[in-house]
Write an enzyme that holds these catalytic residues in place. Structure first.
Site, PDB file in Angstrom:
ATOM      1  N   GLY A 112       4.917  16.886  -1.803  1.00 15.69           N
ATOM      2  CA  GLY A 112       5.538  16.267  -2.973  1.00 15.69           C
ATOM      3  C   GLY A 112       5.783  14.785  -2.728  1.00 15.69           C
ATOM      4  O   GLY A 112       5.638  13.954  -3.635  1.00 15.69           O
ATOM      5  N   TYR A 139      15.961  13.380  -5.966  1.00 13.32           N
ATOM      6  CA  TYR A 139      15.169  13.474  -4.729  1.00 13.32           C
ATOM      7  C   TYR A 139      13.702  13.509  -5.103  1.00 13.32           C
ATOM      8  O   TYR A 139      13.262  14.391  -5.838  1.00 13.32           O
ATOM      9  CB  TYR A 139      15.531  14.737  -3.925  1.00 13.32           C
ATOM     10  CG  TYR A 139      14.901  14.722  -2.550  1.00 13.32           C
ATOM     11  CD1 TYR A 139      15.608  14.265  -1.441  1.00 13.32           C
ATOM     12  CD2 TYR A 139      13.577  15.134  -2.354  1.00 13.32           C
ATOM     13  CE1 TYR A 139      15.025  14.223  -0.182  1.00 13.32           C
ATOM     14  CE2 TYR A 139      12.992  15.084  -1.102  1.00 13.32           C
ATOM     15  CZ  TYR A 139      13.723  14.631  -0.020  1.00 13.32           C
ATOM     16  OH  TYR A 139      13.141  14.576   1.234  1.00 13.32           O
ATOM     17  N   GLU A 243       7.911  17.999 -10.856  1.00 17.36           N
ATOM     18  CA  GLU A 243       8.044  19.466 -10.888  1.00 17.36           C
ATOM     19  C   GLU A 243       7.871  20.059  -9.488  1.00 17.36           C
ATOM     20  O   GLU A 243       7.612  21.264  -9.336  1.00 17.36           O
ATOM     21  CB  GLU A 243       7.002  20.068 -11.840  1.00 17.36           C
ATOM     22  CG  GLU A 243       7.185  19.683 -13.300  1.00 17.36           C
ATOM     23  CD  GLU A 243       7.976  20.713 -14.111  1.00 17.36           C
ATOM     24  OE1 GLU A 243       7.995  21.894 -13.737  1.00 17.36           O
ATOM     25  OE2 GLU A 243       8.593  20.310 -15.125  1.00 17.36           O
ATOM     26  N   THR A 299      -6.720  11.305   5.207  1.00 10.79           N
ATOM     27  CA  THR A 299      -8.014  11.876   5.615  1.00 10.79           C
ATOM     28  C   THR A 299      -8.177  13.342   5.225  1.00 10.79           C
ATOM     29  O   THR A 299      -9.221  13.757   4.741  1.00 10.79           O
ATOM     30  CB  THR A 299      -8.195  11.727   7.140  1.00 10.79           C
ATOM     31  OG1 THR A 299      -8.052  10.352   7.461  1.00 10.79           O
ATOM     32  CG2 THR A 299      -9.558  12.224   7.594  1.00 10.79           C
TER      33      THR A 299
HETATM   34  C1  LIG Z   1      12.094  17.325  -6.665  1.00  7.38           C
HETATM   35  C2  LIG Z   1      11.407  17.043  -5.364  1.00  7.38           C
HETATM   36  N1  LIG Z   1      10.412  16.149  -5.326  1.00  7.38           N
HETATM   37  C3  LIG Z   1       9.740  15.870  -4.207  1.00  7.38           C
HETATM   38  C4  LIG Z   1      10.069  16.484  -3.014  1.00  7.38           C
HETATM   39  C5  LIG Z   1       9.320  16.154  -1.768  1.00  7.38           C
HETATM   40  O1  LIG Z   1       8.497  17.205  -1.393  1.00  7.38           O
HETATM   41  P1  LIG Z   1       7.989  17.333   0.109  1.00  7.38           P
HETATM   42  O2  LIG Z   1       9.196  17.538   0.965  1.00  7.38           O
HETATM   43  O3  LIG Z   1       7.092  18.504   0.085  1.00  7.38           O
HETATM   44  O4  LIG Z   1       7.296  16.092   0.458  1.00  7.38           O
HETATM   45  C6  LIG Z   1      11.103  17.421  -3.000  1.00  7.38           C
HETATM   46  C7  LIG Z   1      11.495  18.081  -1.748  1.00  7.38           C
HETATM   47  O5  LIG Z   1      12.530  18.667  -1.626  1.00  7.38           O
HETATM   48  C8  LIG Z   1      11.793  17.713  -4.199  1.00  7.38           C
HETATM   49  O6  LIG Z   1      12.800  18.581  -4.236  1.00  7.38           O
END
Ligand SMILES: Cc1ncc(COP(=O)(O)O)c(C=O)c1O
Length: 438
Positions: A112, A139, A243, A299
């Site tokens: 994410g 977040y 999401e 990569t």
């Molecule tokens: C709403 C949201 N976006 C992005 C992320 C980031 O994801 P990742 O930890 O897989 O990089 C998170 C992780 O908790 C999240 O809750």
């Protein structure tokens, strides 16, 4: 020392603390369905699904088969300089499942964090504007620009050093606009604040979580996301909906934003989409995500094993009608939690959509009680469940979407016992103080 304790101690000696967010000393050996097995053999009911990354549970037979098949003859290891059947197929299938219009592209990443990072950078490049509009306690990631726009990190001391505005996210339980504001008044106050910032004309992207998850599992009042949509259209600002944590059927719809009947310009995905493997994606307009070429290179992104798995995850979500299943399971779990904790003054609220549930813990004066949350998740682990807290005082209850009714009922009684035991002093603060939590 039990086997689990000794494995945990070895981890402490070698794995970097910078990547840890720990609540109790759990050390895992294996998983099956909604259950995890600790080193030494003890079974734990999983109420986090690894922060939702194992949305289909542990060892789902179709996911295991897809991983195994893809791993036998992988077409290289990434999509930078060659295409393969599963990178293209994954992008096509995700596009088909994500509402939107016009010519769109799919960024395929690892997590994410990089999906959000790339979206924010691409919006700044495409619009020629610098400013990002995001939300307090939000977040969006643990690295790069995604980290620097995350309220949770900034509030914990990370310097934003970026042209950023963090608006209030509407909180029906603890409205910021006035102590007795209705959810609608709180929503409207937040929209007024957002409009004021958009009207400056310098915003490259508005990024929002459709449920503020790490900020405390706050479900915005109906009309908030639709209101953001209206404003972003009026001021011609790309609206990115994150999401990553609670999308992909968990909220009882395929996408959380569907609850508010709106369509973002950009949608980012992560966690559950990889079936436990590192895979993420961003779906958005071609003009934003197509350029400049070679400016977001990883990569092993679009790795054939991860994308083959992602394709199977999408099929399982559709074939098993997972959105309806999560809606039903979520109703049952919220009801069971309400019933099991009724009369407990420490539980201010059980809220959520589908299987994205928050249980809000408060002290005798009704204030958020972080210490009680710390002790409750620790006690839950002792009793046989894995659950974490977010926003300081809210149990985040996000079990695998395949959780059974019997497991739901067990989860509710176990969590109620954990709260009761924590209140009555079965856990001491000394036991939990070394686990940083949030
Ligand atoms: C709403 C949201 N976006 C992005 C992320 C980031 O994801 P990742 O930890 O897989 O990089 C998170 C992780 O908790 C999240 O809750």
């Amino acid at each position: 020392m039990t086997p689990a304790q000794s494995l945990y101690a070895r981890d402490m000696a070698v794995v970097a603390g910078i990547e840890k967010l720990r609540f109790f000393p759990v050390a895992l050996e294996s998983g099956a369905g909604s259950w995890l097995t600790e080193e030494g053999g003890r079974k734990l009911l999983d109420l986090t699904a690894t922060w939702t990354a194992c949305g289909l549970g542990h060892g789902h037979p179709r996911i295991t088969a897809a991983i195994t098949k893809a791993a036998k003859s992988p077409a290289g290891a990434g999509g930078l300089s060659a295409v393969h059947r599963d990178s293209v197929g994954f992008a096509e299938e995700l596009l088909a499942l994500t509402p939107g219009t016009g010519d769109r592209r799919v960024y395929i990443g690892h997590a994410g964090s990089d999906a959000n990072d790339v979206v924010l950078r691409a919006c700044r490049h495409a619009t020629g504007r610098r400013r990002i509009l995001a939300f307090r306690h939000g977040y969006h990631g643990g690295i790069g620009t995604a980290l620097r726009v995350s309220g949770v990190h900034i509030e914990a001391g990370v310097t934003a050093d970026l042209d950023l505005y963090l608006a209030h996210y509407p909180d029906p339980l603890r409205p910021h606009s006035a102590p007795d504001a209705t959810p609608e008044q709180e929503r409207d106050a937040c929209l007024v604040e957002v409009e004021r910032e958009l009207a400056r004309g310098d915003v490259a992207c508005l990024m929002v979580e459709p449920i503020l998850s790490d900020g405390g599992m706050v479900v915005p009042p109906p009309g908030f996301l639709a209101g953001l949509r209206r404003l972003c259209t009026r001021y011609d600002v790309p609206l990115a909906c994150d999401e990553v944590k609670v999308g992909l059927c968990r909220p009882g719809r395929f996408h959380t934003f569907e609850h508010d009947d709106m369509t973002p310009d950009i949608v980012t995905f992560g966690k559950a989409i990889g079936g436990g493997l590192p895979l993420s994606a961003a779906v958005g307009p071609r003009e934003i995500l197509d350029g400049p070429p070679a400016s977001a290179l990883l990569t092993t992104a679009a790795n054939p094993i991860c994308t083959a798995t992602g394709r199977e995850v999408l099929r399982v979500l559709v074939d098993e009608n997972m959105a309806a299943r999560s809606a039903r399971a979520g109703d049952r779990l919220r009801d069971a939690l309400q019933h099991a904790t009724s009369g407990m003054a420490q539980v201010a609220e059980v809220r959520g959509l589908g299987l994205a549930i928050g249980l809000d813990l408060v002290d005798a004066e009704g204030r958020p009680d972080r210490r009680l949350a710390q002790m409750t998740v620790y006690r839950a682990w002792e009793l046989g469940a894995v659950v974490f807290y977010v926003g300081g005082n809210v149990l985040e209850i996000t079990p695998p979407m395949i959780i059974t009714d019997a497991e739901i009922d067990l989860a509710a009684s176990l969590l109620a016992t954990a709260i009761r035991d924590a209140v009555s002093g079965r856990v001491t603060y000394d036991q939990v103080r070394s686990f940083s939590g949030w």
